[in-house]
Motif scaffolding. Structure first.
Motif, PDB file in Angstrom:
ATOM      1  N   ASN A  28      -2.218 -10.509 -19.223  1.00  0.00           N
ATOM      2  CA  ASN A  28      -2.201  -9.448 -19.499  1.00  0.00           C
ATOM      3  C   ASN A  28      -1.135  -8.669 -18.277  1.00  0.00           C
ATOM      4  OD1 ASN A  28      -2.464  -7.273 -20.667  1.00  0.00           O
ATOM      5  ND2 ASN A  28      -4.527  -7.198 -21.508  1.00  0.00           N
ATOM      6  N   ALA A  29      -0.309  -8.297 -18.652  1.00  0.00           N
ATOM      7  CA  ALA A  29       0.514  -7.774 -17.887  1.00  0.00           C
ATOM      8  C   ALA A  29      -0.041  -5.524 -17.350  1.00  0.00           C
ATOM      9  CB  ALA A  29       2.235  -6.668 -17.997  1.00  0.00           C
ATOM     10  N   VAL A  30      -0.833  -5.456 -18.586  1.00  0.00           N
ATOM     11  CA  VAL A  30      -1.853  -3.968 -18.556  1.00  0.00           C
ATOM     12  C   VAL A  30      -2.818  -4.183 -17.151  1.00  0.00           C
ATOM     13  CG1 VAL A  30      -3.667  -2.322 -19.478  1.00  0.00           C
ATOM     14  CG2 VAL A  30      -1.381  -3.836 -20.884  1.00  0.00           C
ATOM     15  N   SER A  31      -3.441  -5.001 -17.209  1.00  0.00           N
ATOM     16  CA  SER A  31      -4.631  -5.089 -16.130  1.00  0.00           C
ATOM     17  C   SER A  31      -4.144  -5.127 -14.353  1.00  0.00           C
ATOM     18  CB  SER A  31      -5.245  -6.603 -16.753  1.00  0.00           C
ATOM     19  OG  SER A  31      -4.824  -7.377 -15.987  1.00  0.00           O
ATOM     20  N   TYR A  32      -3.082  -5.776 -14.405  1.00  0.00           N
ATOM     21  CA  TYR A  32      -2.356  -5.804 -12.922  1.00  0.00           C
ATOM     22  C   TYR A  32      -1.289  -4.534 -12.618  1.00  0.00           C
ATOM     23  CZ  TYR A  32      -2.198 -10.884 -13.268  1.00  0.00           C
ATOM     24  OH  TYR A  32      -2.634 -12.202 -13.409  1.00  0.00           O
ATOM     25  N   HIS A  33      -0.589  -3.920 -14.046  1.00  0.00           N
ATOM     26  CA  HIS A  33       0.210  -2.183 -13.507  1.00  0.00           C
ATOM     27  C   HIS A  33      -1.327  -1.284 -13.372  1.00  0.00           C
ATOM     28  CE1 HIS A  33       3.302  -3.999 -14.486  1.00  0.00           C
ATOM     29  NE2 HIS A  33       3.890  -4.689 -15.067  1.00  0.00           N
ATOM     30  N   PHE A  34      -2.516  -1.551 -14.119  1.00  0.00           N
ATOM     31  CA  PHE A  34      -3.314  -0.287 -13.837  1.00  0.00           C
ATOM     32  C   PHE A  34      -3.830  -0.373 -12.730  1.00  0.00           C
ATOM     33  CE2 PHE A  34      -8.100   0.105 -13.962  1.00  0.00           C
ATOM     34  CZ  PHE A  34      -7.863   1.748 -14.169  1.00  0.00           C
ATOM     35  N   LEU A  35      -3.976  -1.940 -12.160  1.00  0.00           N
ATOM     36  CA  LEU A  35      -4.492  -2.372 -10.547  1.00  0.00           C
ATOM     37  C   LEU A  35      -3.718  -1.373  -9.789  1.00  0.00           C
ATOM     38  CD1 LEU A  35      -6.988  -2.887  -9.320  1.00  0.00           C
ATOM     39  CD2 LEU A  35      -6.241  -5.194  -8.595  1.00  0.00           C
ATOM     40  N   ASN A  36      -2.444  -1.878  -9.756  1.00  0.00           N
ATOM     41  CA  ASN A  36      -1.578  -1.108  -8.889  1.00  0.00           C
ATOM     42  C   ASN A  36      -1.096   0.521  -9.090  1.00  0.00           C
ATOM     43  OD1 ASN A  36      -0.301  -3.367  -7.911  1.00  0.00           O
ATOM     44  ND2 ASN A  36       1.640  -2.944  -8.824  1.00  0.00           N
ATOM     45  N   LEU A  37      -1.432   1.321  -9.757  1.00  0.00           N
ATOM     46  CA  LEU A  37      -1.840   2.193 -10.353  1.00  0.00           C
ATOM     47  C   LEU A  37      -2.746   3.445  -9.701  1.00  0.00           C
ATOM     48  CD1 LEU A  37      -1.115   4.035 -13.895  1.00  0.00           C
ATOM     49  CD2 LEU A  37      -2.992   4.515 -12.658  1.00  0.00           C
ATOM     50  N   VAL A  38      -3.672   2.082  -9.430  1.00  0.00           N
ATOM     51  CA  VAL A  38      -5.704   2.660  -8.959  1.00  0.00           C
ATOM     52  C   VAL A  38      -5.228   2.763  -7.023  1.00  0.00           C
ATOM     53  CG1 VAL A  38      -7.735   2.147  -7.997  1.00  0.00           C
ATOM     54  CG2 VAL A  38      -6.949   1.760 -10.999  1.00  0.00           C
ATOM     55  N   PHE A  39      -4.531   0.954  -7.157  1.00  0.00           N
ATOM     56  CA  PHE A  39      -3.922   2.132  -5.478  1.00  0.00           C
ATOM     57  C   PHE A  39      -3.384   2.233  -4.929  1.00  0.00           C
ATOM     58  CE2 PHE A  39      -4.593  -3.212  -5.596  1.00  0.00           C
ATOM     59  CZ  PHE A  39      -6.278  -3.660  -5.188  1.00  0.00           C
ATOM     60  N   HIS A  40      -2.056   2.682  -5.721  1.00  0.00           N
ATOM     61  CA  HIS A  40      -1.473   3.836  -5.522  1.00  0.00           C
ATOM     62  C   HIS A  40      -1.934   5.122  -5.428  1.00  0.00           C
ATOM     63  CE1 HIS A  40       2.741   6.530  -5.176  1.00  0.00           C
ATOM     64  NE2 HIS A  40       2.048   7.254  -6.443  1.00  0.00           N
ATOM     65  N   VAL A  41      -3.489   5.207  -6.140  1.00  0.00           N
ATOM     66  CA  VAL A  41      -3.593   6.618  -5.811  1.00  0.00           C
ATOM     67  C   VAL A  41      -4.539   6.544  -4.602  1.00  0.00           C
ATOM     68  CG1 VAL A  41      -5.955   7.056  -6.626  1.00  0.00           C
ATOM     69  CG2 VAL A  41      -3.946   7.189  -8.483  1.00  0.00           C
ATOM     70  N   VAL A  42      -5.833   5.414  -4.216  1.00  0.00           N
ATOM     71  CA  VAL A  42      -5.855   5.207  -3.072  1.00  0.00           C
ATOM     72  C   VAL A  42      -5.310   6.081  -2.062  1.00  0.00           C
ATOM     73  CG1 VAL A  42      -6.972   4.114  -1.727  1.00  0.00           C
ATOM     74  CG2 VAL A  42      -7.445   3.946  -4.375  1.00  0.00           C
ATOM     75  N   VAL A  43      -4.272   4.948  -1.852  1.00  0.00           N
ATOM     76  CA  VAL A  43      -2.798   5.348  -0.520  1.00  0.00           C
ATOM     77  C   VAL A  43      -2.244   6.839  -1.199  1.00  0.00           C
ATOM     78  CG1 VAL A  43      -0.393   5.193   0.261  1.00  0.00           C
ATOM     79  CG2 VAL A  43      -1.910   3.046  -0.977  1.00  0.00           C
ATOM     80  N   CYS A  44      -2.147   7.702  -1.935  1.00  0.00           N
ATOM     81  CA  CYS A  44      -2.376   9.400  -1.702  1.00  0.00           C
ATOM     82  C   CYS A  44      -3.425   9.810  -1.095  1.00  0.00           C
ATOM     83  CB  CYS A  44      -2.034   9.524  -3.405  1.00  0.00           C
ATOM     84  SG  CYS A  44       0.076   8.908  -3.963  1.00  0.00           S
ATOM     85  N   ILE A  45      -4.199   9.528  -1.549  1.00  0.00           N
ATOM     86  CA  ILE A  45      -5.280   9.657  -0.741  1.00  0.00           C
ATOM     87  C   ILE A  45      -5.906   9.869   0.462  1.00  0.00           C
ATOM     88  CG2 ILE A  45      -8.305  10.652  -0.800  1.00  0.00           C
ATOM     89  CD1 ILE A  45      -8.159   9.792  -4.042  1.00  0.00           C
ATOM     90  N   VAL A  46      -5.344   8.304   1.079  1.00  0.00           N
ATOM     91  CA  VAL A  46      -6.010   8.593   2.407  1.00  0.00           C
ATOM     92  C   VAL A  46      -4.786   9.105   3.285  1.00  0.00           C
ATOM     93  CG1 VAL A  46      -5.674   6.030   4.021  1.00  0.00           C
ATOM     94  CG2 VAL A  46      -6.608   5.942   1.836  1.00  0.00           C
ATOM     95  N   PHE A  47      -3.659   9.229   2.754  1.00  0.00           N
ATOM     96  CA  PHE A  47      -1.929   9.675   3.150  1.00  0.00           C
ATOM     97  C   PHE A  47      -2.704  11.065   3.564  1.00  0.00           C
ATOM     98  CE2 PHE A  47       2.115  11.845   2.083  1.00  0.00           C
ATOM     99  CZ  PHE A  47       2.428  11.825   3.301  1.00  0.00           C
ATOM    100  N   LEU A  48      -3.369  12.111   2.296  1.00  0.00           N
ATOM    101  CA  LEU A  48      -3.902  13.235   2.525  1.00  0.00           C
ATOM    102  C   LEU A  48      -4.939  12.877   3.672  1.00  0.00           C
ATOM    103  CD1 LEU A  48      -3.739  16.042   0.847  1.00  0.00           C
ATOM    104  CD2 LEU A  48      -5.278  15.367  -0.364  1.00  0.00           C
ATOM    105  N   LYS A  49      -5.211  12.630   3.313  1.00  0.00           N
ATOM    106  CA  LYS A  49      -6.510  12.602   4.870  1.00  0.00           C
ATOM    107  C   LYS A  49      -5.542  12.362   6.402  1.00  0.00           C
ATOM    108  CE  LYS A  49     -11.174  10.245   6.525  1.00  0.00           C
ATOM    109  NZ  LYS A  49     -11.697  11.476   5.863  1.00  0.00           N
ATOM    110  N   VAL A  50      -4.542  11.429   6.293  1.00  0.00           N
ATOM    111  CA  VAL A  50      -3.853  11.586   7.355  1.00  0.00           C
ATOM    112  C   VAL A  50      -2.836  12.927   7.624  1.00  0.00           C
ATOM    113  CG1 VAL A  50      -1.688  10.701   8.175  1.00  0.00           C
ATOM    114  CG2 VAL A  50      -3.944   9.010   7.618  1.00  0.00           C
TER     115      VAL A  50
END
Length: 918
Positions: A92-114
């Motif tokens: 089910n492609a939805v779950s794969y895309h959703f997890l990618n979206l979550v990971f992108h959010v995490v990267v953006c927040i950690v990048f803000l910290k950097v």
């Protein structure tokens, strides 16, 4: 101070989550496209049945690292996350895309910290928001395989943040953060190779940020030490110690990585990266020009393309090429920034330096500077470098906004950039909805890439739109006349359109473009494994002509001689040798293929088919079982192993055969053969009601199913429901008017149950029209003549029948009875010929022995011929069905037949005694 600056408020995190959700919500409606097909759909490492250790032995695409065709991209932790997706939602492609979206959010927040380490809060948020919405990231976020970038970036940034804590009070060394950094670098590298470059960023940070050195200061210290006028400061010794630990750890990671790829670089063709195989100076000029091309994509992401290979960017072959101006400008700008950041102290220079490090160092693995890569430009590899770009933009915006004259215009420009980038990202996501939309969007940007024309063709081909697909494939050959894959695609499409002559011509063109053998040079190193499929496809095409089987075999052997490890050639040759009635040679071919890959379920299945041809059902069943161990849902193995068990006559195997057929119909609910054979099993077990239900289901799916119609009628006949059999036989004979056994059964029922002598006579006469030597039909016609009281005709008919079967005693006895009646005409008026006894009994006896039609056979061998070029899609193997008229009988069935034969003979003797007495 750094810790205080690096704190992220809940509002900032919520803002980032909201912005990312607004930009990428529509990515949830996209499917698996382009590289996702190989990494997700075709990757067996995602399946729970695959041992976890395989993830650490195979590359990103599921190919063993030891194989030459492996891309050597070792990312087991990323594949592990795909496997977790598969565990919860399968494909089910939805779950794969959703997890990618979550990971992108995490990267953006950690990048803000950097960012907060080098910028103020407002500028840090600007950099993070720009990173969140930048359209260049759609390939990494919306493309599922881009997860490698996302995961690697999380641990990349985490490793850097950990290292920033390694400096203690009084410039002392804190070793725990360094150890954590090394661990996180290893994890980042196991997500994607570029993760290791964070070590370089940590080194630059330590020297120029943590210790506050500038390049002139370092040079002065070095000169003083060399002149003997000073010693190395203690703080510098500590710095050197930290750097040595970092570099040593990195060296270990590199050594392990080289061991994993077994000191082999992946094999790419000149189509993947034309500059990599170009002579000097074209190679150097082109690779240098690609740097400003990537920079321009960050500055102006208006024209994005999923594939930049082949002719997308023409080679820069001369110093006079105007594009060299862009290269020169880029290096001048980059050089000036480097001089500023390294020469002058201050926060601004430190910020620029770290931004440049984030841009340059993570990009080095994709730069072709140290080893060739399989692409010209790839937008997803700009995911981490874009962090440095965003820091530079935010830093420049901060400088402008601090000036009162430019404050308003700087805010307007910022809002405009963020808004337009967000809209572009949202719109770009829809391009990834399907392969057709993705590649068509790419063709709008670039029409000189044959791979894009090919991939649009593949998308149309998957929709069975072969006519339109052919147009795109032909265009690909026009754009790149020496593209072997494009000519192969044209040939395959012609084959699908049943234009074999044109298909062969296209395959011959592709074959003529193959590199010629050069004495002393390894051929396998100069040819893409997929291109060798031209020999397989051409051989598969011409072997349809029985007179050209040897020619096809020669092509398979030619492919094997070029690459002795070419597994597909052995598989296809094995199929051909079976067709040529050379099962022993076919067995040798499959065994050789199994030496190359013992985990291929299709190979074990094909070997089982060979053993069936060699009349060794026990060994065939073992190989079917081995195929099912490797792939429990292997449809053909489930089906054929069940048939083999059923036909063995061993009642102990029937429960397992039934379970496999039930599994098969679960996998293939629209295949009537599965239900039919379940019905046959039920008939073997004398479970008449169940058999009737399965047969009816098979007929519902395929109303013209010959064997199902006949065996359902036969089931009714054997269970005293002859009148229910008649409409079924009518359907059978409507589809198959020449079905002899159906005519015999119908005639028998009409004569003995309906007393319709005329209808029965028509059935038997029809049989003799089809086969004048059919003993059963002729004998039954003789019975009809006797029922019509035409004794002379009956006698003549029986004489002719006896001539056809002189050893059948019942025909001779019936002839004697008829002659006795002719001799005693008076007695004849009061007697009747035993149609129900003599004819029907003998007819039914023969019906039990001969009429029952066999289970459908599926003995199709697996092959992956006609492989597509440039697309990661594979077509499923087709199945063929063969109906056998007379199956092998089990011991129990033979005993039942004998009982019926004895009963019929006793009844016949009684009738004959009665007739003779009259």
């Amino acid at each position: 101070l750094l810790e205080k600056m690096a704190d992220i408020s809940l509002k900032e995190a919520a803002l980032i989550v909201g912005v990312v959700a607004a930009c990428y919500w529509n990515s949830l409606f996209c499917g698996f496209v382009f590289d996702d097909v190989s990494a997700i759909l075709d990757n067996k490492d995602l399946h729970p049945s695959t041992p976890l250790k395989n993830l650490f032995q195979n590359d990103f695409w599921g190919t063993p690292m030891s194989e030459e065709r492996s891309h050597k991209s070792y990312r087991p932790l990323t594949v592990l996350t795909f496997r977790l997706n598969y565990m919860f939602s399968e494909l089910n492609a939805v779950s794969y895309h959703f997890l990618n979206l979550v990971f992108h959010v995490v990267v953006c927040i950690v990048f803000l910290k950097v960012c907060k380490l080098f910028l103020d809060n407002r500028s840090s948020l600007v950099a993070s928001l720009l990173f969140a919405v930048h359209p260049i990231h759609t390939e990494a976020v919306t493309g599922v395989v881009g997860r490698a970038e996302l995961l690697s970036s999380i641990f990349f940034l985490a490793a850097f943040l950990s290292y920033t804590k390694s400096k203690g009070p009084d410039n002392s060394i804190v070793w725990t953060p360094i150890a954590v950094t090394v661990l996180l670098v290893a994890v980042a590298t196991l997500c994607k190779e570029q993760g290791i470059t964070v070590v370089g960023i940590c080194c630059v940070y330590e020297v120029f940020i943590a210790q506050g050195y500038t390049l002139p200061a370092l040079l002065d210290t070095a000169v003083q030490i060399l002149r003997g006028k000073g010693s190395i400061p203690f703080s510098m010794l500590q710095t050197l110690l930290k750097l040595i630990v970092l570099m040593f750890s990195t060296l270990l990671l590199v050594v392990v990585r080289v061991q994993v790829i077994q000191s082999q670089l992946p094999v790419f063709t000149r189509f993947d990266n034309p500059a990599a195989v170009s002579p000097s100076p074209a190679r150097q000029l082109t690779f240098n020009y690609l740097l400003p091309v990537n920079a321009w994509l960050l500055l102006n992401p208006s024209e994005l393309c999923c594939d930049w290979t082949m002719g997308t960017i023409p080679l820069v072959e001369s110093l006079l090429d105007v594009r060299n101006v862009a290269t020169l400008t880029f290096f001048c700008f980059l050089g000036s920034l480097m001089v500023f950041s390294l020469r002058y102290p201050g926060d601004s220079s430190k910020t620029v330096l770290m931004a440049l490090c984030l841009i340059v160092l993570p990009f080095i693995p994709a730069s072709n500077l140290f080893f060739p890569v399989g692409f010209v430009v790839a937008e997803r590899v700009l995911y981490v470098p874009s962090m440095g770009f965003c820091i530079l933009v935010a830093h420049g915006w901060k400088k402008l906004s601090n000036k009162s004259v430019l404050r308003k215009i700087s805010w307007v420009c910022l809002v405009a950039v963020l808004f337009t980038h967000a809209l572009k990202t949202l719109h770009r996501n829809w391009d990834w909805e399907s392969e057709y939309t993705l590649f068509m969007s790419a063709l709008k940007v670039n029409k000189n890439n044959a791979k894009l024309w090919n991939n649009v063709g593949h998308a149309l081909e998957n929709e069975k739109n072969f006519e339109r697909a052919l147009q795109f494939f032909i265009q690909a050959t026009l754009v790149q006349p020496d593209d072997i894959g494009a000519h192969m695609n044209v040939g395959r499409t012609y084959k699908n359109l049943n234009k074999t002559k044109e298909a062969e011509e296209s395959y011959m063109i592709a074959k003529s473009l193959m590199p010629q053998i050069i004495p002393g040079k390894k051929y396998a190193a100069r040819v893409a494994p997929n291109h060798l499929n031209v020999y397989i496809n051409l051989a598969n095409l011409i072997r349809a002509n029985e007179s050209r089987l040897e020619e096809a075999d020669q092509l398979y052997r030619q492919a094997i001689s070029m690459r002795p490890d070419f597994k597909q050639a052995y598989i296809s040759r094995g199929e051909l040798l079976l067709k040529m009635n050379k099962p022993l040679k076919a067995k040798e071919a499959y065994l050789r293929a199994l030496e190359l890959d013992r985990t291929n379920a299709d190979l074990w299945y094909n070997l089982a088919i060979v053993y069936i041809e060699l009349k060794d059902p026990a060994e065939a069943l073992k190989n079917f079982n081995r195929a099912l161990e490797l792939n429990p849902t292997h449809k053909l193995a489930l089906f054929n192993s069940a048939l083999l068990m059923q036909e063995s006559g061993d009642a102990r195997l029937r429960p397992e055969a039934k379970q496999r057929l039930l599994h098969y119909v679960k996998e293939e609910p629209q295949d009537s053969n599965g239900y039919f054979n379940l019905g046959m099993l039920a008939m073997d077990d004398k479970n008449d009601m169940e058999a009737e239900a399965w047969m009816k289901k098979a007929i519902r799916l395929q109303p013209s199913f010959r064997s199902a119609l006949f065996n359902l009628a036969l089931l009714y006949s054997q269970t005293g429901k002859e009148l229910m059999a008649l409409p079924v036989l009518e359907d059978l004979l409507r589809y198959y008017p020449d079905h002899t056994k159906g005519l015999i059964l119908k005639g028998d029922i009409l004569m003995n149950q309906k007393k319709d002598i005329v209808g029965a006579k028509m059935c038997f006469e029809k049989i003799l029209e089809l086969d004048p030597n059919n003993v059963q039909g002729k004998h039954n016609l003789c019975v009809v003549y006797f029922e019509e009281k035409d004794l002379i005709k009956a006698e003549k008919c029986l004489v002719e029948t006896l001539a056809l079967a002189p050893h059948e005693e019942y025909i001779q006895r019936h002839l004697n009875i008829v002659r006795s009646k002719i001799a005693s005409l008076g007695a004849m008026e009061q007697s009747s010929f035993p149609s129900d006894g003599t004819a029907a009994t003998e007819t039914k006896k023969n019906s039990v022995q001969n009429l029952k039609e066999a289970k459908s056979e599926k003995t199709t061998t697996h092959s992956t011929a006609d492989n597509k070029e440039h697309s990661k899609n594979k077509k499923p193997t087709e199945k063929s069905t063969v109906d056998k008229e007379t199956p092998k009988k089990s011991t129990k069935e033979i005993k039942e037949i004998e009982k019926k034969r004895v009963a019929a003979l006793k009844r016949l003797e009684e009738i004959e005694r009665l007739l003779n007495g009259e």
